[in-house]
Design a protein around this motif. Structure first.
Motif, short mmCIF file in Angstrom:
data_model
loop_
_atom_site.label_atom_id
_atom_site.label_comp_id
_atom_site.label_asym_id
_atom_site.label_seq_id
_atom_site.Cartn_x
_atom_site.Cartn_y
_atom_site.Cartn_z
N ARG A 113 0.69 -1.21 -0.07
CA ARG A 113 0.10 0.00 -0.19
C ARG A 113 0.97 1.35 0.06
O ARG A 113 0.57 2.15 -0.82
N ALA A 114 1.84 1.22 0.83
CA ALA A 114 2.83 2.46 0.86
C ALA A 114 3.62 2.55 -0.54
O ALA A 114 3.83 3.75 -1.15
N ALA A 115 3.85 1.59 -1.21
CA ALA A 115 4.52 1.65 -2.40
C ALA A 115 3.53 2.14 -3.69
O ALA A 115 3.73 3.21 -4.55
N VAL A 116 2.27 2.00 -3.50
CA VAL A 116 1.19 2.47 -4.30
C VAL A 116 0.85 3.91 -3.98
O VAL A 116 0.84 4.70 -5.22
N GLU A 117 0.93 4.22 -2.84
CA GLU A 117 0.74 5.80 -2.65
C GLU A 117 1.99 6.45 -2.94
O GLU A 117 1.79 7.49 -3.39
N GLU A 118 3.12 5.96 -3.07
CA GLU A 118 4.24 6.59 -3.52
C GLU A 118 4.16 6.73 -4.78
O GLU A 118 4.71 7.88 -5.28
N LYS A 119 3.77 5.91 -5.40
CA LYS A 119 3.74 5.94 -6.94
C LYS A 119 2.60 6.89 -7.45
O LYS A 119 3.01 7.64 -8.31
N LYS A 120 1.64 6.84 -6.66
CA LYS A 120 0.53 7.91 -7.10
C LYS A 120 1.15 9.44 -6.83
O LYS A 120 0.88 10.37 -7.53
N ARG A 121 1.72 9.55 -5.61
CA ARG A 121 2.46 10.68 -5.51
C ARG A 121 3.57 11.29 -6.27
O ARG A 121 3.20 12.41 -6.83
N LEU A 122 4.05 10.19 -6.72
CA LEU A 122 5.19 10.75 -7.74
C LEU A 122 4.42 11.18 -9.26
O LEU A 122 4.91 12.12 -9.89
N GLN A 123 3.41 10.29 -9.80
CA GLN A 123 2.91 10.65 -10.68
C GLN A 123 1.88 11.82 -10.75
O GLN A 123 1.96 12.81 -11.56
N THR A 124 1.62 12.28 -9.40
CA THR A 124 0.81 13.60 -9.29
C THR A 124 1.82 14.62 -9.27
O THR A 124 1.54 15.87 -10.09
N GLN A 125 3.33 14.49 -8.94
CA GLN A 125 4.02 15.42 -9.06
C GLN A 125 4.61 15.72 -10.07
O GLN A 125 4.72 16.83 -10.67
#
Length: 662
Positions: A444-456
């Motif tokens: 879940r943490a990796a998915v959230e990090e991926k989403k954050r990077l994508q948003t950035q």
């Protein structure tokens, strides 16, 4: 176990007035699962019901009901003697069961019962036997099988006053030809019989009978010691695995093992036979020690060589070691004692056995034999005082109890190992669950990090054109990104700390559970030791009371016997006085008779002499005529034919002739 319980419940219906047409024996596996009380009463393979159609009788399945009702007081009353007798009878019964079906013909059971009553000195009741195995048209011969009849009419009436060897020989005669292999053995038939009897003594109380490897090792050590050879420990260990694979040997396998000479290499047949006989005397006939010694007589006070045999309560002595001419017994009890005596009358190595009524002086061949005999007799008296069985029987019981204890400990250890294994599996499952949860959290943490990077990236693409204009905004966003990265690192570090803390908690939990298990084990052990101590204390108090009662009864019997002995001695003294008076009167009468007889003979001789003289002087006899009134001497020649002097002279002459003629 479910099948056994169903058989157990079904057995209660077998004692009804009608049985099925045929009953079969329980198999070996079923017999192993039956209760111990049933096995001790004769259960197991070969000891099932023997009921069958016409002319057949046997061990009915009703024995299960009998074992259930008699598992308590009845089996305790049977004692060790009944168990030993059952082992021997089991061999005879299985020998008669030719087809291994658990069924024996009615006629064979009648003959077996009659022979058992004869050798056990039990009154035979043919009416009860016929009633027990009566025929009917609608069912088998017996409603209960042979075991109830054996218990009620034979074993319960055994008093112990029978020849143990004769009883074993009768059962041996029935079974040895059908079971002993045809291969030649290194021992005689008599030695094989003794090994068979020893097997019955050392075998377990389970059927079919087997002797466990520990008892086999004990027997072989006794035989090798009796033969004077070294211990075959390495050879026994080499064959121990094969023995343990079968959980022991049967009687016939044991006879083949000893008869093959495998454990007696280098020994002749006579040495092996003497060793078997020595072990047989010790284990079966309870012979504790035997040998030649000199005994002092009670009347003649002479010393005679005798063969002495020491048993748990008696010392018998014979003219020789063949035991044919028995000379007497020395009854041992708790009041006897033995002591050493100094050398005297040219005899050495003397010791004294003192009992209540007699004392026996004995001379051993040397000091070593003297000390051995004193020690053996004193040990026997001490065992009588405490009421203990003979040493070999006590040792056998201790070995059996030790095996049972080790088996119970092994079962307890296996149970604990299973519990530990189950607990370990549960812990593994819990750890696997936690690991999965951690993996899911990391995902879940990796998915959230991926989403954050994508948003950035989207923000950067969207505001790249306005980079210059939005420089300040970008710096703020970079600061936010740095802050988020720091928080993520802290979050990951917190996760690692939680994992380490969870491992420590698991180890502490395991230590606490292990400590609780150890504490529970120690508590159970203490409770069991307290129960054993209380049971032993109660048993010792019971033995003490029995010993006091026995002592009181013995004292009363001794006083009564002493009173009777005094009365008999007084009567004997009066009779002896009367006999002496009669003897004196008889002698006086005999003397009077001899005097009268001599007088009669003397009178007869005188009468005969006078008759001869009268006949000789018959012509000189004259009639005596009246003479003068003057006092004159009158003879056959007439008055005044002689003077007084002449008459005295003639009278002397006549007496002299008479004395000469006599």
């Amino acid at each position: 176990m479910r099948g056994v319980s169903e058989r157990w419940r079904g057995a209660r219906m077998i004692l009804s007035p009608r049985l099925p047409r045929a009953q079969s024996l329980p198999t070996a596996s079923e017999g192993a699962a039956l209760p111990r009380a049933w096995l001790a009463a004769g259960g197991g393979e070969g000891w099932g019901d023997a009921s069958c159609s016409r002319g057949q009788g046997g061990w009915s399945a009703a024995l299960l009901e009998l074992a259930e009702r008699a598992a308590g007081a009845q089996l305790l009353a049977m004692g060790g003697l009944k168990e030993e007798l059952l082992k021997t009878i089991w061999h005879a019964f299985t020998a008669l069961d030719l087809d291994r079906s658990g069924k024996v013909s009615k006629s064979q059971l009648k003959v077996l019962s009659h022979n058992l009553c004869t050798v056990l000195n039990v009154p035979h009741d043919p009416v009860a036997l016929e009633e027990h195995f009566r025929d009917d048209d609608e069912g088998p011969v017996s409603n209960q099988g042979y075991m109830p009849y054996l218990n009620k009419f034979i074993l319960e009436k055994v008093q112990g006053n029978f020849d143990k060897v004769e009883f074993n020989r009768m059962c041996w005669t029935l079974c040895f030809k059908k079971n002993l292999t045809k291969s030649p053995l290194f021992i005689s038939d008599e030695d094989a019989f003794k090994v068979w009897v020893i097997f019955n003594f050392l075998s377990e109380d389970k059927y079919p009978l087997v002797i466990v490897p520990e008892e086999i090792e004990y027997l072989l050590k006794k035989l090798t010691e009796a033969m004077g050879a070294g211990s075959h420990q390495e050879q026994f260990e080499h064959n121990k695995n094969s023995l343990g694979a079968n959980q022991g040997l049967s009687a016939w396998e044991l006879i083949e093992l000893i008869g093959s000479g495998q454990f007696s290499k280098g020994m002749d047949r006579q040495t092996i036979s003497m060793a078997v006989n020595e072990v047989f005397n010790e284990l079966i006939l309870d012979v504790l020690k035997q040998g030649y010694m000199l005994k002092k007589g009670h009347r003649r006070k002479n010393w005679t060589e005798r063969w002495f045999v020491l048993k748990p309560n008696i010392i018998s002595y014979y003219a020789s070691e063949d035991l044919k001419d028995k000379k007497g017994d020395i009854i041992l009890d708790e009041n006897c004692f033995v002591e050493s005596l100094p050398d005297k009358d040219g005899k050495k190595c003397l010791f004294l056995i003192k009992c209540l009524d007699k004392s026996f002086e004995i001379s051993a061949s040397d000091k070593k034999k003297k000390q051995e005999w004193i020690q053996a007799i004193q040990t026997t008296v001490n065992l009588l005082r405490v009421g203990s069985p003979p040493p070999h029987k006590e040792a056998r019981q201790k070995r059996k109890e030790l095996r049972q204890k080790l088996q119970a400990e092994q079962e307890e250890l296996e149970r604990q190992m299973k519990e530990l294994q189950i607990a370990n599996e549960n812990k593994q499952e819990e750890l696997e669950t936690v690991r999965k949860q951690l993996e899911e959290a990391a995902a879940r943490a990796a998915v959230e990090e991926k989403k954050r990077l994508q948003t950035q990236m989207e923000l950067q693409d969207r505001f790249s054109v306005e980079l210059a204009r939005e420089k300040m905004v970008r710096q703020q966003m970079e600061e936010q990104v740095a802050q988020k990265s720091s928080e993520l690192k802290q979050y990951l570090q917190r996760v690692c700390e939680l994992e380490e803390m969870y491992k420590k908690l698991q180890e502490a939990l395991e230590d606490e559970k292990q400590a609780r298990q150890d504490e529970e084990t120690v508590r159970k052990l203490q409770a069991r030791l307290l129960e054993e101590e209380s049971a032993k204390r109660a048993e010792l108090e019971k033995w003490h009371l029995q010993q006091q009662q026995t002592i009181l009864m013995t004292e009363a019997e001794k006083q009564e016997l002493e009173t009777q002995r005094i009365i008999k001695e007084r009567a004997l003294q009066v009779a002896m006085q009367q006999l002496e008076q009669l003897e004196l009167e008889r002698k006086q009468a005999l003397e009077q008779y001899e005097g009268v007889k001599k007088k009669l003979e003397l009178a007869a001789n005188k009468t005969k002499s006078w008759k001869d003289k009268v006949a000789h002087h018959e012509g000189l006899i004259r009639l005596i005529e009246p003479g003068s009134k003057n006092p004159h001497l009158i003879t056959n020649w007439g008055p005044a034919a002689f003077t007084e002097a002449e008459l005295e002279q003639r009278e002397k002459s006549w007496k002299g002739k008479k004395a000469t003629s006599e």
